[in-house]
Design a protein around this motif. Structure first.
Motif, PDB file in Angstrom:
ATOM      1  N   ALA A   1     131.837 -23.683  46.231  1.00  0.00           N
ATOM      2  CA  ALA A   1     131.067 -23.211  47.645  1.00  0.00           C
ATOM      3  C   ALA A   1     129.866 -24.208  48.027  1.00  0.00           C
ATOM      4  O   ALA A   1     129.767 -24.529  49.347  1.00  0.00           O
ATOM      5  N   MET A   2     129.337 -24.568  47.188  1.00  0.00           N
ATOM      6  CA  MET A   2     128.182 -25.676  47.346  1.00  0.00           C
ATOM      7  C   MET A   2     128.825 -26.845  48.172  1.00  0.00           C
ATOM      8  O   MET A   2     128.434 -27.559  49.043  1.00  0.00           O
ATOM      9  N   SER A   3     129.970 -27.311  47.551  1.00  0.00           N
ATOM     10  CA  SER A   3     130.679 -28.608  48.144  1.00  0.00           C
ATOM     11  C   SER A   3     131.152 -28.054  49.234  1.00  0.00           C
ATOM     12  O   SER A   3     131.080 -29.138  50.224  1.00  0.00           O
ATOM     13  N   ALA A   4     131.584 -27.261  49.642  1.00  0.00           N
ATOM     14  CA  ALA A   4     132.135 -26.599  50.963  1.00  0.00           C
ATOM     15  C   ALA A   4     130.916 -26.628  51.934  1.00  0.00           C
ATOM     16  O   ALA A   4     131.036 -27.322  53.274  1.00  0.00           O
ATOM     17  N   TYR A   5     129.808 -26.296  51.704  1.00  0.00           N
ATOM     18  CA  TYR A   5     128.584 -26.389  52.465  1.00  0.00           C
ATOM     19  C   TYR A   5     128.327 -27.971  52.650  1.00  0.00           C
ATOM     20  O   TYR A   5     127.842 -28.143  53.795  1.00  0.00           O
ATOM     21  N   GLN A   6     128.150 -28.518  51.674  1.00  0.00           N
ATOM     22  CA  GLN A   6     127.793 -29.574  51.601  1.00  0.00           C
ATOM     23  C   GLN A   6     128.690 -30.834  52.709  1.00  0.00           C
ATOM     24  O   GLN A   6     128.419 -31.515  53.427  1.00  0.00           O
ATOM     25  N   SER A   7     129.943 -30.318  52.567  1.00  0.00           N
ATOM     26  CA  SER A   7     130.873 -31.015  53.312  1.00  0.00           C
ATOM     27  C   SER A   7     130.625 -30.997  54.893  1.00  0.00           C
ATOM     28  O   SER A   7     130.883 -31.945  55.587  1.00  0.00           O
ATOM     29  N   HIS A   8     129.953 -29.887  55.481  1.00  0.00           N
ATOM     30  CA  HIS A   8     129.466 -29.799  56.660  1.00  0.00           C
ATOM     31  C   HIS A   8     128.347 -30.396  57.063  1.00  0.00           C
ATOM     32  O   HIS A   8     127.927 -30.760  58.098  1.00  0.00           O
ATOM     33  N   ALA A   9     127.407 -30.066  55.888  1.00  0.00           N
ATOM     34  CA  ALA A   9     125.943 -30.486  56.178  1.00  0.00           C
ATOM     35  C   ALA A   9     125.710 -32.024  55.837  1.00  0.00           C
ATOM     36  O   ALA A   9     124.862 -32.562  56.615  1.00  0.00           O
ATOM     37  N   ALA A  10     126.392 -32.580  55.154  1.00  0.00           N
ATOM     38  CA  ALA A  10     125.918 -33.906  54.710  1.00  0.00           C
ATOM     39  C   ALA A  10     126.988 -34.978  54.425  1.00  0.00           C
ATOM     40  O   ALA A  10     126.721 -36.146  54.027  1.00  0.00           O
ATOM     41  N   SER A  11     128.449 -34.253  53.916  1.00  0.00           N
ATOM     42  CA  SER A  11     129.297 -34.988  53.371  1.00  0.00           C
ATOM     43  C   SER A  11     129.048 -35.642  52.164  1.00  0.00           C
ATOM     44  O   SER A  11     128.486 -34.651  51.483  1.00  0.00           O
ATOM     45  N   ASN A  12     129.247 -36.581  51.731  1.00  0.00           N
ATOM     46  CA  ASN A  12     128.790 -37.346  50.346  1.00  0.00           C
ATOM     47  C   ASN A  12     127.510 -37.836  50.202  1.00  0.00           C
ATOM     48  O   ASN A  12     126.971 -38.212  51.171  1.00  0.00           O
ATOM     49  N   ALA A  13     126.971 -38.008  49.053  1.00  0.00           N
ATOM     50  CA  ALA A  13     126.010 -38.774  48.769  1.00  0.00           C
ATOM     51  C   ALA A  13     126.159 -40.137  49.004  1.00  0.00           C
ATOM     52  O   ALA A  13     127.222 -40.686  49.065  1.00  0.00           O
ATOM     53  N   CYS A  14     125.133 -40.867  49.260  1.00  0.00           N
ATOM     54  CA  CYS A  14     125.347 -42.554  49.487  1.00  0.00           C
ATOM     55  C   CYS A  14     126.273 -43.121  48.357  1.00  0.00           C
ATOM     56  O   CYS A  14     126.077 -42.898  47.376  1.00  0.00           O
ATOM     57  N   SER A  15     127.272 -43.891  48.950  1.00  0.00           N
ATOM     58  CA  SER A  15     128.272 -44.234  47.940  1.00  0.00           C
ATOM     59  C   SER A  15     127.682 -45.725  47.125  1.00  0.00           C
ATOM     60  O   SER A  15     127.801 -45.463  45.826  1.00  0.00           O
ATOM     61  N   ILE A  16     127.065 -46.249  47.694  1.00  0.00           N
ATOM     62  CA  ILE A  16     126.272 -47.331  46.842  1.00  0.00           C
ATOM     63  C   ILE A  16     125.433 -46.640  45.733  1.00  0.00           C
ATOM     64  O   ILE A  16     125.543 -47.149  44.632  1.00  0.00           O
ATOM     65  N   SER A  17     124.762 -45.818  46.141  1.00  0.00           N
ATOM     66  CA  SER A  17     123.621 -45.260  44.870  1.00  0.00           C
ATOM     67  C   SER A  17     124.525 -44.342  44.018  1.00  0.00           C
ATOM     68  O   SER A  17     124.149 -44.411  42.745  1.00  0.00           O
ATOM     69  N   GLN A  18     125.635 -43.819  44.407  1.00  0.00           N
ATOM     70  CA  GLN A  18     126.593 -43.211  43.326  1.00  0.00           C
ATOM     71  C   GLN A  18     126.792 -44.148  42.470  1.00  0.00           C
ATOM     72  O   GLN A  18     126.838 -43.691  41.165  1.00  0.00           O
ATOM     73  N   TYR A  19     127.530 -45.358  42.799  1.00  0.00           N
ATOM     74  CA  TYR A  19     127.671 -46.428  41.721  1.00  0.00           C
ATOM     75  C   TYR A  19     126.582 -46.917  41.126  1.00  0.00           C
ATOM     76  O   TYR A  19     126.638 -47.324  39.701  1.00  0.00           O
ATOM     77  N   ALA A  20     125.421 -46.890  41.784  1.00  0.00           N
ATOM     78  CA  ALA A  20     124.210 -47.393  40.834  1.00  0.00           C
ATOM     79  C   ALA A  20     123.696 -46.358  39.734  1.00  0.00           C
ATOM     80  O   ALA A  20     123.441 -46.570  38.671  1.00  0.00           O
ATOM     81  N   THR A  21     123.837 -45.000  39.917  1.00  0.00           N
ATOM     82  CA  THR A  21     123.838 -44.005  39.210  1.00  0.00           C
ATOM     83  C   THR A  21     124.891 -43.821  38.030  1.00  0.00           C
ATOM     84  O   THR A  21     124.441 -43.425  36.903  1.00  0.00           O
ATOM     85  N   GLU A  22     126.059 -44.345  38.281  1.00  0.00           N
ATOM     86  CA  GLU A  22     126.771 -44.398  37.143  1.00  0.00           C
ATOM     87  C   GLU A  22     126.299 -45.577  36.162  1.00  0.00           C
ATOM     88  O   GLU A  22     126.502 -45.134  34.848  1.00  0.00           O
ATOM     89  N   ALA A  23     125.906 -46.521  36.661  1.00  0.00           N
ATOM     90  CA  ALA A  23     125.330 -47.666  35.638  1.00  0.00           C
ATOM     91  C   ALA A  23     124.185 -47.108  35.134  1.00  0.00           C
ATOM     92  O   ALA A  23     123.825 -47.170  33.938  1.00  0.00           O
ATOM     93  N   ALA A  24     123.370 -46.309  35.816  1.00  0.00           N
ATOM     94  CA  ALA A  24     122.051 -45.926  35.173  1.00  0.00           C
ATOM     95  C   ALA A  24     122.343 -44.789  34.190  1.00  0.00           C
ATOM     96  O   ALA A  24     121.785 -45.039  33.081  1.00  0.00           O
ATOM     97  N   LEU A  25     123.297 -44.154  34.182  1.00  0.00           N
ATOM     98  CA  LEU A  25     123.740 -43.011  32.967  1.00  0.00           C
ATOM     99  C   LEU A  25     124.343 -43.739  31.881  1.00  0.00           C
ATOM    100  O   LEU A  25     124.779 -43.130  30.807  1.00  0.00           O
ATOM    101  N   SER A  26     124.864 -45.165  32.208  1.00  0.00           N
ATOM    102  CA  SER A  26     125.576 -45.616  31.323  1.00  0.00           C
ATOM    103  C   SER A  26     124.546 -46.550  30.095  1.00  0.00           C
ATOM    104  O   SER A  26     125.171 -47.035  29.090  1.00  0.00           O
ATOM    105  N   GLY A  27     123.413 -46.419  30.537  1.00  0.00           N
ATOM    106  CA  GLY A  27     122.564 -47.203  29.273  1.00  0.00           C
ATOM    107  C   GLY A  27     121.030 -47.009  29.756  1.00  0.00           C
ATOM    108  O   GLY A  27     120.827 -46.107  30.422  1.00  0.00           O
ATOM    109  N   GLY A  28     120.431 -47.901  29.572  1.00  0.00           N
ATOM    110  CA  GLY A  28     118.915 -48.097  29.930  1.00  0.00           C
ATOM    111  C   GLY A  28     117.760 -47.135  29.051  1.00  0.00           C
ATOM    112  O   GLY A  28     116.734 -46.902  29.751  1.00  0.00           O
ATOM    113  N   GLU A  29     118.214 -46.605  27.927  1.00  0.00           N
ATOM    114  CA  GLU A  29     117.446 -45.842  27.185  1.00  0.00           C
ATOM    115  C   GLU A  29     116.005 -46.537  26.746  1.00  0.00           C
ATOM    116  O   GLU A  29     115.135 -45.997  26.623  1.00  0.00           O
TER     117      GLU A  29
END
Ligand code: PMP
Ligand code: GLU
Length: 399
Positions: free
Chosen positions: A259-287
């Protein structure tokens, strides 16, 4: 002029962001402003994350992604939940948004009907009540006291739960007071939520910023029943100093996420693609980067706590998490500045910014009149300077 919607006119703009705008404007005028206002890490986004962002641009990863986020990022988030929180989610149970703020709003939009009540422990983060109102709900505040370390109790929640209660918003570690709820309290709160059948929106954005050996526990980890009623919120902003990248995420039951995804699909589509790739890196290291940040926040926390308590008429509770401290103004309010009584935290904050160029957020924004909130996500040198000015200002007030 044509009318605005009644919903829009009833919404107060974010006071934290408004104070930041004001402080920035004064800075641009050349004033030496000490910013304890908006809460955001003062560190730069770690280099390895910035590199990943640049790589995403160079590799042309600049198009729409699936609405709930790229599959690789959602898999990474699922790994994080399993490893760090003992929570097992499928990618279909995860939604990536433009900041945790949007995740919380969308979760509320997915579950709250007009007139539904949402329990919010008070003091609360400035946006929760407004978000509840924006989706037609009614915020119901559960008071907590400084004397109890601002901990909300299961009894207090139970006493205020009605058949209209649709959700409880929890935020541990807390903005604005740095309270970290103990596991025992969370377990009891989970029991109340299951018994009374309401959702929990658990905003865990500050989970990594805990001190004095405190441990963050997710309420969703106390069994399948509570997990099926909980939407866990987290994001990249605070743990990885990525506020401007705008990545938050939610994990919860598949039907809620859908339901949240349906709502977001009309309100904002997806989060910034570039930021998503950067977050993938963030979660992969950096402790390592993270522990450096936590150590710096910890030292600043102890410093600001001591300086505030050493100042005349001011006192503060030692926060256990996040990077905020609430300063008790009860020994100050009613005293006069240039002959005029300062009666509220709002008036105090305004004078402090106008005359001493120290930006703080008045407690009224958080349901805590009589307090101000200081973000100590700034250098020790700025902390010393800011509290020095504040103490001098308070010292000059007359009875
Ligand atoms: N929840 C809390 C308690 C916060 O303090 C913040 C910071 N603004 C957010 C959510 C939103 O974070 P984001 O920047 O990811 O939208
Ligand atoms: N979390 C920060 C604060 O409370 C950011 C400002 C906001 O998002 O309102 O100051």
């Amino acid at each position: 002029m044509l009318d605005l919607s009644s919903k829009a006119t009833g919404i107060a703009p974010s006071q934290t962001l408004a104070i930041d705008t004001r402080a920035k404007a004064l800075k641009e005028e050349g004033k030496d402003v000490v910013g304890f206002g908006v809460g955001e890490p003062d560190f730069d986004t770690p280099q390895y994350i910035r590199e990943a962002g640049k790589r995403a641009i160079d590799e042309g990863k600049t198009r729409y992604t699936p609405v709930p986020g790229t599959l690789t990022l959602r898999k990474k988030i699922a790994e994080k939940f399993l490893k760090e929180n003992g929570l097992s989610y499928k990618p279909s149970e995860i939604l990536v948004s433009s900041g945790a703020k949007q995740s919380i709003f969308t979760a509320l939009a997915a579950i709250v009907n007009d007139g539904d009540e949402v329990l919010i422990p008070s003091p609360y983060w400035v946006s929760y009540p407004e978000m509840v109102r924006m989706v037609g709900g009614v915020p119901v505040f559960v008071p907590t006291r400084q004397e109890d370390d601002f901990r909300v109790t299961a009894e207090a929640v139970r006493a205020l739960a009605t058949e209209r209660t649709k959700a409880l918003i929890l935020n541990s570690p807390s903005n604005p007071n740095g309270c970290v709820l103990p596991g025992g309290t969370l377990r009891e709160l989970a029991q109340v939520a299951v018994e009374k059948r309401f959702y929990v929106i658990s905003d865990e954005i500050y989970e990594k910023l805990v001190y004095d050996g405190e441990k963050h526990v997710s309420i969703a980890s106390f069994g399948d029943e509570i997990k099926a009623q909980t939407v866990v919120i987290n994001g990249a902003s605070k743990a990885y100093a990525m506020t401007g990248w705008r990545i938050g995420y939610a994990a919860g039951p598949a039907n809620v996420i859908k339901a949240m995804s349906a709502y977001q699909s009309h309100a904002a589509s997806n989060a910034c693609s570039i930021s998503q790739y950067a977050t993938e890196a963030a979660l992969s290291g950096g402790e390592e980067e993270l522990s450096k940040m936590v150590a710096a926040f910890d030292a600043r926390r102890k410093l600001i706590h001591k300086l505030v308590n050493d100042a005349p008429r001011l006192s503060a509770f030692l926060p256990k998490g996040a990077f905020y401290i609430m300063v008790d103004l009860r020994g100050v309010l009613g005293k006069r500045h240039r002959g005029v009584a300062v009666e509220s935290a709002e008036a105090f904050a305004e004078l402090l910014l106008d005359e001493e160029f120290v930006a703080v957020v008045p407690g009224e924004a958080f349901g805590a009149p009589g307090f101000i909130r200081l973000s100590y996500a700034t250098s020790e040198e700025r902390i010393r300077e800011g509290i020095r000015r504040m103490a001098a200002f308070v010292g000059k007030m007359e009875s």
